[in-house]
Scaffold this motif. Structure first.
Motif, PDB file in Angstrom:
ATOM      1  N   GLN A  44       0.606  11.970   9.727  1.00 28.52           N
ATOM      2  CA  GLN A  44       0.978  12.626  10.930  1.00 28.52           C
ATOM      3  C   GLN A  44       0.041  13.151  11.732  1.00 28.52           C
ATOM      4  O   GLN A  44      -0.297  13.246  12.967  1.00 28.52           O
ATOM      5  N   VAL A  45      -1.046  13.796  11.023  1.00 29.04           N
ATOM      6  CA  VAL A  45      -2.011  14.540  11.531  1.00 29.04           C
ATOM      7  C   VAL A  45      -3.292  13.867  11.854  1.00 29.04           C
ATOM      8  O   VAL A  45      -4.066  13.773  12.726  1.00 29.04           O
ATOM      9  N   LEU A  46      -3.642  12.832  10.932  1.00 28.43           N
ATOM     10  CA  LEU A  46      -4.851  12.153  11.024  1.00 28.43           C
ATOM     11  C   LEU A  46      -4.858  10.749  11.599  1.00 28.43           C
ATOM     12  O   LEU A  46      -5.900  10.203  11.545  1.00 28.43           O
ATOM     13  N   GLY A  47      -3.739  10.302  11.636  1.00 27.94           N
ATOM     14  CA  GLY A  47      -3.455   8.727  12.185  1.00 27.94           C
ATOM     15  C   GLY A  47      -4.174   7.994  11.218  1.00 27.94           C
ATOM     16  O   GLY A  47      -3.812   7.643  10.044  1.00 27.94           O
ATOM     17  N   ASP A  48      -5.005   7.035  11.883  1.00 24.24           N
ATOM     18  CA  ASP A  48      -5.646   5.677  11.012  1.00 24.24           C
ATOM     19  C   ASP A  48      -6.815   6.118  10.225  1.00 24.24           C
ATOM     20  O   ASP A  48      -7.350   5.172  10.033  1.00 24.24           O
ATOM     21  N   ILE A  49      -7.283   7.285  10.095  1.00 19.63           N
ATOM     22  CA  ILE A  49      -8.367   7.709   9.501  1.00 19.63           C
ATOM     23  C   ILE A  49      -7.916   7.215   7.762  1.00 19.63           C
ATOM     24  O   ILE A  49      -6.897   7.628   7.385  1.00 19.63           O
ATOM     25  N   PRO A  50      -8.675   6.665   7.136  1.00 20.32           N
ATOM     26  CA  PRO A  50      -8.350   6.288   5.853  1.00 20.32           C
ATOM     27  C   PRO A  50      -8.405   7.518   4.994  1.00 20.32           C
ATOM     28  O   PRO A  50      -8.962   8.478   4.956  1.00 20.32           O
ATOM     29  N   GLN A  51      -7.403   7.246   4.152  1.00 19.68           N
ATOM     30  CA  GLN A  51      -6.822   8.536   2.983  1.00 19.68           C
ATOM     31  C   GLN A  51      -6.903   8.054   1.839  1.00 19.68           C
ATOM     32  O   GLN A  51      -6.714   7.038   1.452  1.00 19.68           O
ATOM     33  N   ILE A  52      -7.368   9.243   0.971  1.00 22.37           N
ATOM     34  CA  ILE A  52      -7.295   8.989  -0.520  1.00 22.37           C
ATOM     35  C   ILE A  52      -6.271   9.947  -0.945  1.00 22.37           C
ATOM     36  O   ILE A  52      -6.484  11.445  -0.761  1.00 22.37           O
ATOM     37  N   GLN A  53      -5.166   9.771  -1.594  1.00 22.03           N
ATOM     38  CA  GLN A  53      -4.248  10.593  -1.873  1.00 22.03           C
ATOM     39  C   GLN A  53      -4.678  11.145  -3.243  1.00 22.03           C
ATOM     40  O   GLN A  53      -4.922  10.356  -4.193  1.00 22.03           O
ATOM     41  N   GLY A  54      -4.483  12.473  -3.304  1.00 24.31           N
ATOM     42  CA  GLY A  54      -4.936  13.103  -4.753  1.00 24.31           C
ATOM     43  C   GLY A  54      -4.620  14.679  -4.508  1.00 24.31           C
ATOM     44  O   GLY A  54      -4.274  15.313  -3.589  1.00 24.31           O
ATOM     45  N   ASP A  55      -4.799  15.157  -5.506  1.00 25.06           N
ATOM     46  CA  ASP A  55      -4.397  16.675  -5.790  1.00 25.06           C
ATOM     47  C   ASP A  55      -5.603  17.428  -6.687  1.00 25.06           C
ATOM     48  O   ASP A  55      -5.918  17.054  -7.749  1.00 25.06           O
ATOM     49  N   LEU A  56      -5.924  18.312  -5.845  1.00 25.77           N
ATOM     50  CA  LEU A  56      -7.199  19.198  -6.473  1.00 25.77           C
ATOM     51  C   LEU A  56      -6.708  19.779  -7.914  1.00 25.77           C
ATOM     52  O   LEU A  56      -7.572  20.008  -8.859  1.00 25.77           O
TER      53      LEU A  56
END
Length: 435
Positions: A44-56
């Protein structure tokens, strides 16, 4: 050195600071990857910027970072949480995970830019500041190439935390409530903060720790007055100094709501920071770059305040009241049904229902009302609870129309009682959905 072509990993990339930093680095030509906890929010916020899903909270050892750091030249840590809560663990997010990140980056020759905070010291008054200081110390000890940036009160086009609180208070009509009006505050514009991050990533800034603040502090009263002026709200006719005991009570309530998922800027950590002041030393950054950061009037002069900003500020002010009224309405509706179960059941028996069926119906729907009144108080459920309230209200309207048509002739009947609550739920739903 240039930013263009560098592979950058931004932690906390869809947050208030993280989103601005991510877009700024990408605009400079960097290949940016966003480390996000929620893929939905990231999209929703970053659009097409590549993302890595993770939890600190799950990246507590150096080896937990190895896969995420493949091919990365620099990590920018914009992640943070104001206070412990159901979804937030300050020690893990600010210290343990960041210590592991530092060691992993040192092992792989990756630079780190750490967004810390003014007042992050081991003996600070809040666990927010103490855990931030512990993370800073761990990064220094890691041996990774390191820049620690400590921004003052960050002012940007969007809002969050202290900025959201300023705008919410500025939206109060006629009067200006304020706690700690004489507290000294130094601000920094989001544009200057992003520029400093870019200088660190490009290694145009010597490694070290820098306070990012305007040259001269202003009182919190003056900061709030400047915010009110920028937003286009009329000057307050009078100022109300909020006593410390009232501030403490409000913060305690906000802390309690924090356990239900409401991340209020009025929680005790934020209030303690505001009471202590937000004051740093601009000289190290000025000496390293030959630049002073923009003052608050200059920051606001470079930002556009539109109708949406004023509406958001007003709705932030009203949202606790809206949620409280909806919760109270449905709770009272349910409890009244339980208390007057015989009277409510008699309406149905007069329409031809059997007594057992009538009593069972009243009991069931009373508990439904109570459940909806409680559900809206929990932040992750609030938007869906609003939709459920609308659906149940529509069911009541239709059921009453077919079962007891004469009820609509009663000036105090269900039409008068249910329709206002249904309309309020419809108004609250998109606001809760988008926040």
């Amino acid at each position: 050195m240039q930013i263009a072509g560098k592979n950058i990993l931004v932690l906390g990339a869809y947050g208030f600071i993280g989103a601005a930093v991510t877009r700024s680095l990408r605009a400079e030509g960097a290949r940016v990857s966003a480390f996000v906890r929620s893929a939905k929010s990231g999209a929703q916020v970053l659009g097409d910027i590549p993302q890595i899903q993770g939890d600190l909270r799950a990246c507590l050892l150096p080896e937990d970072w190895d896969d995420h750091l493949q091919g990365i030249d620099c990590v920018v840590n914009c992640a943070g949480a104001l206070q412990d809560g159901p979804a937030d663990d300050l020690a893990a997010v600010h210290h343990t995970a960041i210590a592991a990140l530092g060691r992993a980056c040192a092992n792989q020759g990756i630079a780190v830019v750490q967004i810390s905070a003014i007042g992050a010291e081991p003996d600070a008054d809040t666990d927010f500041m103490r855990t931030k200081a512990a993370g800073d110390a761990a990064l220094r000890a890691s041996g990774a190439a390191l820049w620690i940036l400590k921004p003052g009160l960050v002012i940007g086009q969007s809002d969050y935390g202290g900025t959201a609180l300023l705008r919410m208070l500025a939206a109060v009509p006629l009067v200006q409530p304020i706690a700690y009006p004489d507290t000294p505050v130094q601000c920094v514009g989001m544009q200057d903060l992003c520029r400093a991050v870019g200088q660190a990533v490009a290694q145009d800034l010597p490694q070290g720790t820098y306070d990012l603040v305007e040259d001269t502090p202003a009182s919190l009263f003056d900061v709030l007055a400047e915010t009110r002026k920028w937003m286009g709200f009329p000057a307050a006719r009078t100022t109300i100094a909020v006593p410390g005991v009232v501030t403490t009570l409000i913060s305690a309530c906000a802390d309690g709501l924090g356990h239900l998922g409401w991340r209020s800027p009025l929680r005790s950590n934020a209030m303690t920071v505001m009471a202590d002041g937000v004051v740093g030393d601009p000289e190290p950054y000025r000496a390293a770059t030959g630049q002073s950061l923009a003052s608050l009037p200059q920051i606001y002069a470079g930002l556009t305040c539109s109708r949406e900003h004023r509406l958001t500020a007003r709705m932030s002010l009203l949202m606790p009241l809206v949620v409280g009224v909806l919760s109270l309405f449905w709770l009272l509706s349910g409890f009244i049904g339980l208390i007057s179960i015989s009277d409510a059941a008699s309406v149905l028996t007069d329409a031809g229902w059997g007594m057992a069926m009538a009593v069972a119906s009243v009991l069931f729907w009373s508990f439904v009302d109570i459940a909806l009144g409680l559900a809206i108080l929990r932040r992750p459920w609030a938007a869906r609870a609003c939709l459920a309230q609308v659906a149940v209200a529509l069911f009541y309207l239709l059921a009453a129309s077919f079962t007891v048509p004469g009820l609509w002739l009663d000036p105090l009947g269900p039409l008068i009682k249910i329709l206002p609550a249904m309309m309020l739920s419809l108004v609250a739903w998109p606001l809760l959905q988008s926040r």
